[in-house]
Design a protein around this motif. Structure first.
Motif, PDB file in Angstrom:
ATOM      1  N   ALA A   1       0.814  -1.217   0.000  1.00  0.00           N
ATOM      2  CA  ALA A   1       0.000   0.000   0.000  1.00  0.00           C
ATOM      3  C   ALA A   1       0.846   1.264   0.000  1.00  0.00           C
ATOM      4  CB  ALA A   1      -0.946  -0.010   1.196  1.00  0.00           C
ATOM      5  N   GLN A   2       1.933   1.292   0.787  1.00  0.00           N
ATOM      6  CA  GLN A   2       2.753   2.502   0.806  1.00  0.00           C
ATOM      7  C   GLN A   2       3.482   2.700  -0.525  1.00  0.00           C
ATOM      8  OE1 GLN A   2       3.122   5.114   3.404  1.00  0.00           O
ATOM      9  NE2 GLN A   2       3.695   5.897   1.393  1.00  0.00           N
ATOM     10  N   SER A   3       3.897   1.610  -1.145  1.00  0.00           N
ATOM     11  CA  SER A   3       4.508   1.727  -2.478  1.00  0.00           C
ATOM     12  C   SER A   3       3.523   2.366  -3.451  1.00  0.00           C
ATOM     13  CB  SER A   3       4.943   0.359  -2.994  1.00  0.00           C
ATOM     14  OG  SER A   3       5.888  -0.241  -2.138  1.00  0.00           O
ATOM     15  N   GLU A   4       2.284   1.892  -3.398  1.00  0.00           N
ATOM     16  CA  GLU A   4       1.266   2.453  -4.289  1.00  0.00           C
ATOM     17  C   GLU A   4       1.015   3.918  -3.980  1.00  0.00           C
ATOM     18  OE1 GLU A   4      -3.247   1.427  -5.891  1.00  0.00           O
ATOM     19  OE2 GLU A   4      -2.241   0.102  -4.468  1.00  0.00           O
ATOM     20  N   ALA A   5       0.933   4.257  -2.686  1.00  0.00           N
ATOM     21  CA  ALA A   5       0.674   5.641  -2.292  1.00  0.00           C
ATOM     22  C   ALA A   5       1.827   6.569  -2.651  1.00  0.00           C
ATOM     23  CB  ALA A   5       0.402   5.707  -0.790  1.00  0.00           C
ATOM     24  N   SER A   6       3.029   6.022  -2.804  1.00  0.00           N
ATOM     25  CA  SER A   6       4.216   6.833  -3.053  1.00  0.00           C
ATOM     26  C   SER A   6       4.588   6.944  -4.518  1.00  0.00           C
ATOM     27  CB  SER A   6       5.413   6.268  -2.272  1.00  0.00           C
ATOM     28  OG  SER A   6       5.203   6.347  -0.882  1.00  0.00           O
ATOM     29  N   GLN A   7       3.745   6.457  -5.415  1.00  0.00           N
ATOM     30  CA  GLN A   7       4.090   6.526  -6.834  1.00  0.00           C
ATOM     31  C   GLN A   7       4.250   7.971  -7.316  1.00  0.00           C
ATOM     32  OE1 GLN A   7       4.925   3.794  -8.885  1.00  0.00           O
ATOM     33  NE2 GLN A   7       4.968   2.974  -6.793  1.00  0.00           N
ATOM     34  N   TYR A   8       3.605   8.899  -6.658  1.00  0.00           N
ATOM     35  CA  TYR A   8       3.740  10.306  -7.050  1.00  0.00           C
ATOM     36  C   TYR A   8       5.186  10.785  -6.956  1.00  0.00           C
ATOM     37  CZ  TYR A   8       4.149  11.614  -2.127  1.00  0.00           C
ATOM     38  OH  TYR A   8       4.584  11.751  -0.833  1.00  0.00           O
ATOM     39  N   ILE A   9       5.989  10.137  -6.093  1.00  0.00           N
ATOM     40  CA  ILE A   9       7.387  10.545  -5.943  1.00  0.00           C
ATOM     41  C   ILE A   9       8.121  10.384  -7.270  1.00  0.00           C
ATOM     42  CG2 ILE A   9       9.569   9.938  -4.826  1.00  0.00           C
ATOM     43  CD1 ILE A   9       7.980   9.304  -2.286  1.00  0.00           C
ATOM     44  N   ASN A  10       7.858   9.302  -7.985  1.00  0.00           N
ATOM     45  CA  ASN A  10       8.505   9.103  -9.282  1.00  0.00           C
ATOM     46  C   ASN A  10       8.131  10.213 -10.253  1.00  0.00           C
ATOM     47  OD1 ASN A  10       9.760   6.688  -8.472  1.00  0.00           O
ATOM     48  ND2 ASN A  10       7.919   5.506  -8.966  1.00  0.00           N
ATOM     49  N   MET A  11       6.890  10.645 -10.206  1.00  0.00           N
ATOM     50  CA  MET A  11       6.463  11.747 -11.069  1.00  0.00           C
ATOM     51  C   MET A  11       7.190  13.036 -10.705  1.00  0.00           C
ATOM     52  SD  MET A  11       4.338  14.664 -10.972  1.00  0.00           S
ATOM     53  CE  MET A  11       3.074  14.368  -9.727  1.00  0.00           C
ATOM     54  N   LEU A  12       7.308  13.313  -9.408  1.00  0.00           N
ATOM     55  CA  LEU A  12       7.958  14.548  -8.988  1.00  0.00           C
ATOM     56  C   LEU A  12       9.458  14.535  -9.263  1.00  0.00           C
ATOM     57  CD1 LEU A  12       6.118  15.247  -5.604  1.00  0.00           C
ATOM     58  CD2 LEU A  12       5.690  16.283  -7.839  1.00  0.00           C
ATOM     59  N   ARG A  13      10.046  13.361  -9.389  1.00  0.00           N
ATOM     60  CA  ARG A  13      11.474  13.257  -9.700  1.00  0.00           C
ATOM     61  C   ARG A  13      11.769  13.431 -11.185  1.00  0.00           C
ATOM     62  NH1 ARG A  13      12.929   7.999  -5.826  1.00  0.00           N
ATOM     63  NH2 ARG A  13      13.659   9.205  -4.033  1.00  0.00           N
ATOM     64  N   SER A  14      10.771  13.390 -12.034  1.00  0.00           N
ATOM     65  CA  SER A  14      10.990  13.424 -13.474  1.00  0.00           C
ATOM     66  C   SER A  14      11.561  14.775 -13.902  1.00  0.00           C
ATOM     67  CB  SER A  14       9.681  13.147 -14.218  1.00  0.00           C
ATOM     68  OG  SER A  14       8.764  14.215 -14.021  1.00  0.00           O
ATOM     69  N   PRO A  15      12.362  14.813 -14.972  1.00  0.00           N
ATOM     70  CA  PRO A  15      12.966  16.073 -15.416  1.00  0.00           C
ATOM     71  C   PRO A  15      11.950  17.139 -15.779  1.00  0.00           C
ATOM     72  CG  PRO A  15      14.040  14.197 -16.459  1.00  0.00           C
ATOM     73  CD  PRO A  15      12.827  13.659 -15.760  1.00  0.00           C
ATOM     74  N   GLU A  16      10.784  16.723 -16.253  1.00  0.00           N
ATOM     75  CA  GLU A  16       9.776  17.691 -16.698  1.00  0.00           C
ATOM     76  C   GLU A  16       8.792  18.087 -15.608  1.00  0.00           C
ATOM     77  OE1 GLU A  16       8.283  13.522 -17.622  1.00  0.00           O
ATOM     78  OE2 GLU A  16      10.169  14.635 -17.774  1.00  0.00           O
ATOM     79  N   ALA A  17       8.997  17.628 -14.375  1.00  0.00           N
ATOM     80  CA  ALA A  17       8.014  17.847 -13.316  1.00  0.00           C
ATOM     81  C   ALA A  17       7.730  19.323 -13.077  1.00  0.00           C
ATOM     82  CB  ALA A  17       8.473  17.185 -12.026  1.00  0.00           C
ATOM     83  N   ALA A  18       8.751  20.164 -13.041  1.00  0.00           N
ATOM     84  CA  ALA A  18       8.534  21.582 -12.766  1.00  0.00           C
ATOM     85  C   ALA A  18       7.686  22.226 -13.855  1.00  0.00           C
ATOM     86  CB  ALA A  18       9.871  22.308 -12.628  1.00  0.00           C
ATOM     87  N   GLU A  19       7.965  21.866 -15.095  1.00  0.00           N
ATOM     88  CA  GLU A  19       7.193  22.425 -16.204  1.00  0.00           C
ATOM     89  C   GLU A  19       5.743  21.962 -16.137  1.00  0.00           C
ATOM     90  OE1 GLU A  19       7.226  22.459 -21.124  1.00  0.00           O
ATOM     91  OE2 GLU A  19       8.816  21.459 -19.987  1.00  0.00           O
ATOM     92  N   VAL A  20       5.540  20.686 -15.872  1.00  0.00           N
ATOM     93  CA  VAL A  20       4.180  20.155 -15.807  1.00  0.00           C
ATOM     94  C   VAL A  20       3.409  20.760 -14.649  1.00  0.00           C
ATOM     95  CG1 VAL A  20       2.830  18.055 -15.400  1.00  0.00           C
ATOM     96  CG2 VAL A  20       4.791  18.007 -16.962  1.00  0.00           C
ATOM     97  N   MET A  21       4.039  20.856 -13.482  1.00  0.00           N
ATOM     98  CA  MET A  21       3.338  21.316 -12.288  1.00  0.00           C
ATOM     99  C   MET A  21       3.079  22.816 -12.302  1.00  0.00           C
ATOM    100  SD  MET A  21       2.779  18.561 -10.529  1.00  0.00           S
ATOM    101  CE  MET A  21       2.725  18.632  -8.747  1.00  0.00           C
ATOM    102  N   SER A  22       3.866  23.572 -13.055  1.00  0.00           N
ATOM    103  CA  SER A  22       3.690  25.030 -13.079  1.00  0.00           C
ATOM    104  C   SER A  22       2.791  25.510 -14.210  1.00  0.00           C
ATOM    105  CB  SER A  22       5.054  25.716 -13.196  1.00  0.00           C
ATOM    106  OG  SER A  22       5.706  25.382 -14.410  1.00  0.00           O
ATOM    107  N   ALA A  23       2.447  24.644 -15.162  1.00  0.00           N
ATOM    108  CA  ALA A  23       1.632  25.053 -16.308  1.00  0.00           C
ATOM    109  C   ALA A  23       0.261  25.544 -15.852  1.00  0.00           C
ATOM    110  CB  ALA A  23       1.481  23.873 -17.268  1.00  0.00           C
ATOM    111  N   ASN A  24      -0.277  26.477 -16.611  1.00  0.00           N
ATOM    112  CA  ASN A  24      -1.621  27.015 -16.347  1.00  0.00           C
ATOM    113  C   ASN A  24      -1.744  27.539 -14.918  1.00  0.00           C
ATOM    114  OD1 ASN A  24      -2.570  26.299 -18.990  1.00  0.00           O
ATOM    115  ND2 ASN A  24      -2.788  24.176 -18.277  1.00  0.00           N
ATOM    116  N   ASP A  25      -0.807  28.429 -14.562  1.00  0.00           N
ATOM    117  CA  ASP A  25      -0.831  29.059 -13.235  1.00  0.00           C
ATOM    118  C   ASP A  25      -0.774  28.022 -12.114  1.00  0.00           C
ATOM    119  OD1 ASP A  25      -0.886  31.217 -11.451  1.00  0.00           O
ATOM    120  OD2 ASP A  25      -3.087  31.213 -11.351  1.00  0.00           O
TER     121      ASP A  25
END
Length: 296
Positions: free
Chosen positions: A138-162
């Motif tokens: 369950a914790q592995s599943e809940a922590s999958q967002y960490i892989n997304m936040l580690r991605s090179p494009e994370a800042a661009e994706v998270m900052s788009a559209n204000d």
């Protein structure tokens, strides 16, 4: 609330404070995606007993934000706060939330002479957390967002559209919708500072902790130096039980690393308990820390 810039190891850090500077210091360490002002809900409830000190940590808000993942390893983050504590001249009580808990644990484990008491609010010790993230459950599943936040494009994706992606993450993925528009505007102003969002994400990228895919346990974890990961001061863990990112099993076995552990649960709160019920969090702290200077 007062604020000023301090020089820590030759770099500028922005620090907020509440309460009389003559009171015992309480170092307050925020997590992602917050900043030192996040403690504004809790600190007023504690400022009669403590001088509450809340820095924007490295990479956040108005503090130093160097480029490069290598600048966000735990030893560097802990070193910043060692420099801050040394300005007080005495050991301090430390409270950490979310990623701030990682720095707080680091201070307590690696610089024990500087920490009188350790308080963690919905944060995790690295050993139980790594165990659960590697298990494929369950914790592995809940922590999958960490892989997304580690991605090179994370800042661009998270900052788009204000900052729509980061707002959604903040509001829904980790907790209830407690942000009003005025508060959200303050957060967006901090996220929009040049280079800050990528620097904030570098905390995730620099972490050696590994996340298993659901149902695929990691079996080749490097051994951890368990004897060096002990909390030898009194330790209070305050928990919001409805947390969807940090599950309670990630604190199981914490007693093996903290002989003087006290657990307090704040009902009907989740990861953002310091905002949802700051009065109850403050009362748990005040009940746990003994009064000083009172007649016997």
């Amino acid at each position: 609330m007062q604020s000023k810039f301090l020089d820590l190891n030759g770099h500028q850090f922005f620090v907020r404070s509440w309460g009389d500077p003559s009171l015992p210091p309480l170092l307050m360490l925020h997590g992602f995606p917050e900043y030192g002002g996040a403690w504004g809900d809790l600190a007023p409830h504690l400022s009669q007993r403590f001088h509450c000190v809340a820095p924007d940590q490295r990479g956040y808000g108005q503090s130093w934000a160097p480029e490069g993942v290598q600048n966000y390893v735990t030893s560097a983050l802990v070193g910043d706060m060692v420099a801050l504590i040394e300005q007080f001249g005495d050991p301090v009580t430390v409270i950490g939330h979310d990623w701030g808990a990682a720095v707080a644990y680091g201070l307590a484990m690696f610089k024990p002479a500087l920490v009188d008491r350790l308080i963690i609010a919905n944060g995790v010790h690295p050993v139980p957390f790594q165990r659960e993230m590697a298990a494929g459950g369950a914790q592995s599943e809940a922590s999958q967002y960490i892989n997304m936040l580690r991605s090179p494009e994370a800042a661009e994706v998270m900052s788009a559209n204000d900052f729509a992606g980061l707002e959604t993450f903040f509001r829904r993925h980790l907790g209830q919708d407690w942000l009003d528009e005025a508060t959200l505007a303050k957060y967006k102003a901090e996220w929009a500072r040049p280079g800050r969002l990528n620097a904030m994400l570098n905390w995730y990228r620099a972490s050696p902790l590994r996340v298993a895919a659901p149902g695929q346990p990691i079996t080749d974890l490097a051994p951890l130096p368990l004897d060096r990961l002990q909390v030898r001061c009194p330790h209070l863990l305050i928990w919001g039980p409805d947390d969807k990112a940090l599950l309670p099993q990630s604190t199981e076995g914490l007693e093996e690393f903290a002989d003087e552990l006290t657990r307090v649960t704040i009902p009907e709160t989740d990861h953002w308990l310091i905002h949802q019920n700051p009065q109850a969090v403050a009362q748990a702290i005040l009940d746990w820390i003994p009064q000083t200077g009172t007649p016997s």
